[in-house]
Design a protein around this motif. Structure first.
Motif, mmCIF file in Angstrom:
data_model
loop_
_atom_site.group_PDB
_atom_site.id
_atom_site.type_symbol
_atom_site.label_atom_id
_atom_site.label_comp_id
_atom_site.label_asym_id
_atom_site.label_seq_id
_atom_site.Cartn_x
_atom_site.Cartn_y
_atom_site.Cartn_z
ATOM 1 N N ASP A 1 -21.627 -115.332 64.528
ATOM 2 C CA ASP A 1 -20.340 -115.752 64.027
ATOM 3 C C ASP A 1 -20.185 -116.016 62.708
ATOM 4 O O ASP A 1 -19.282 -115.763 62.074
ATOM 5 N N HIS A 2 -21.186 -116.123 62.103
ATOM 6 C CA HIS A 2 -21.424 -116.290 60.523
ATOM 7 C C HIS A 2 -23.018 -115.892 60.237
ATOM 8 O O HIS A 2 -23.854 -116.268 61.127
ATOM 9 N N ARG A 3 -23.374 -115.454 59.175
ATOM 10 C CA ARG A 3 -24.549 -115.052 58.902
ATOM 11 C C ARG A 3 -25.499 -116.183 58.904
ATOM 12 O O ARG A 3 -26.801 -115.854 59.298
ATOM 13 N N PHE A 4 -25.207 -117.241 58.443
ATOM 14 C CA PHE A 4 -26.137 -118.183 58.714
ATOM 15 C C PHE A 4 -26.471 -118.873 60.106
ATOM 16 O O PHE A 4 -27.419 -119.514 60.559
ATOM 17 N N ILE A 5 -25.467 -118.593 60.905
ATOM 18 C CA ILE A 5 -25.568 -119.276 62.437
ATOM 19 C C ILE A 5 -26.497 -118.175 63.291
ATOM 20 O O ILE A 5 -26.150 -117.053 63.410
ATOM 21 N N LYS A 6 -27.569 -118.720 63.499
ATOM 22 C CA LYS A 6 -28.849 -117.830 64.313
ATOM 23 C C LYS A 6 -28.761 -118.113 65.634
ATOM 24 O O LYS A 6 -29.577 -117.503 66.588
ATOM 25 N N LYS A 7 -28.244 -119.242 66.368
ATOM 26 C CA LYS A 7 -28.174 -119.698 67.624
ATOM 27 C C LYS A 7 -26.999 -120.271 67.970
ATOM 28 O O LYS A 7 -26.130 -120.672 67.091
ATOM 29 N N LYS A 8 -26.932 -120.744 69.193
ATOM 30 C CA LYS A 8 -25.723 -121.393 70.008
ATOM 31 C C LYS A 8 -25.282 -122.669 68.980
ATOM 32 O O LYS A 8 -26.350 -123.538 68.947
ATOM 33 N N SER A 9 -24.270 -123.016 68.560
ATOM 34 C CA SER A 9 -24.002 -124.044 67.587
ATOM 35 C C SER A 9 -22.503 -124.424 67.841
ATOM 36 O O SER A 9 -21.904 -123.823 68.613
ATOM 37 N N TYR A 10 -22.053 -125.440 67.208
ATOM 38 C CA TYR A 10 -20.702 -125.960 67.726
ATOM 39 C C TYR A 10 -20.244 -126.945 66.388
ATOM 40 O O TYR A 10 -20.954 -127.097 65.442
ATOM 41 N N VAL A 11 -19.038 -127.072 66.343
ATOM 42 C CA VAL A 11 -18.357 -127.654 65.000
ATOM 43 C C VAL A 11 -18.394 -129.241 65.373
ATOM 44 O O VAL A 11 -18.088 -129.664 66.367
ATOM 45 N N VAL A 12 -18.875 -129.868 64.570
ATOM 46 C CA VAL A 12 -19.078 -131.276 64.733
ATOM 47 C C VAL A 12 -17.905 -132.055 64.229
ATOM 48 O O VAL A 12 -17.867 -132.589 62.963
ATOM 49 N N TYR A 13 -16.784 -131.954 64.892
ATOM 50 C CA TYR A 13 -15.589 -132.552 64.291
ATOM 51 C C TYR A 13 -15.622 -134.042 64.135
ATOM 52 O O TYR A 13 -15.005 -134.620 63.150
ATOM 53 N N ALA A 14 -16.657 -134.787 64.617
ATOM 54 C CA ALA A 14 -16.564 -136.454 64.253
ATOM 55 C C ALA A 14 -16.954 -136.392 62.929
ATOM 56 O O ALA A 14 -16.756 -137.515 62.346
ATOM 57 N N LEU A 15 -17.775 -135.570 62.314
ATOM 58 C CA LEU A 15 -18.251 -135.741 60.893
ATOM 59 C C LEU A 15 -17.590 -134.900 59.993
ATOM 60 O O LEU A 15 -18.218 -134.570 58.846
ATOM 61 N N CYS A 16 -16.338 -134.532 60.236
ATOM 62 C CA CYS A 16 -15.298 -133.941 59.098
ATOM 63 C C CYS A 16 -15.426 -134.856 57.852
ATOM 64 O O CYS A 16 -15.648 -135.918 58.268
ATOM 65 N N ARG A 17 -15.367 -134.124 56.702
ATOM 66 C CA ARG A 17 -15.474 -135.055 55.382
ATOM 67 C C ARG A 17 -14.324 -134.532 54.537
ATOM 68 O O ARG A 17 -13.650 -133.279 54.772
#
Length: 130
Positions: free
Chosen positions: A61-77
């Motif tokens: 989904d992005h060049r940096f993402i190499k494995k299943k990941s998720y957006v950590v909305y709790a840690l938005c800044r």
């Protein structure tokens, strides 16, 4: 100048590993008189830990993402343009390739849907971004 869809590796590790960095995505161009920017972070899914499944990202989904990941909305800044520029200049924040429009749309959609997004973040988004 920071722009939406830009990505940065930023310190976010635990106190015992302050050098650890996670991918952060700028969700908007600078807004407000203070030139504030909303950022979301990405973390990999770990089989033994609970996670927010509102917005799942897969390898590629992005060049940096190499494995299943998720957006950590709790840690938005919310940071200022100046903070971001200083972090890059000092080498604390490391620029990465931007995300595409489709991924940004998915992440923004999840921002309002996630039960973990702090009210302050949702308020900033609805007041200043959309």
């Amino acid at each position: 100048m920071p722009r939406k869809k830009a990505c940065l590796l930023m310190p976010s590790g635990p106190k015992q590993d302050l050098a650890r960095k996670h991918l952060f995505i700028l969700l908007c161009d600078p807004v407000t008189q203070e030139q504030k920017v909303l950022l979301a972070t990405i973390s990999s899914v770990k089989p033994d830990r609970e996670y927010d499944d509102t917005c799942i990202l897969e390898a590629g989904d992005h060049r940096f993402i190499k494995k299943k990941s998720y957006v950590v909305y709790a840690l938005c800044r919310i940071l200022t343009q100046e903070q971001l520029e200083n972090g890059v200049r000092q080498g604390v924040f490391v620029p990465r390739d931007p995300i595409d429009d489709a991924l940004l749309a998915r992440i923004l959609d999840g921002l309002m849907q996630s039960p973990y997004t702090p009210p302050m973040i949702k308020d900033f988004y609805t007041t200043h971004v959309i």
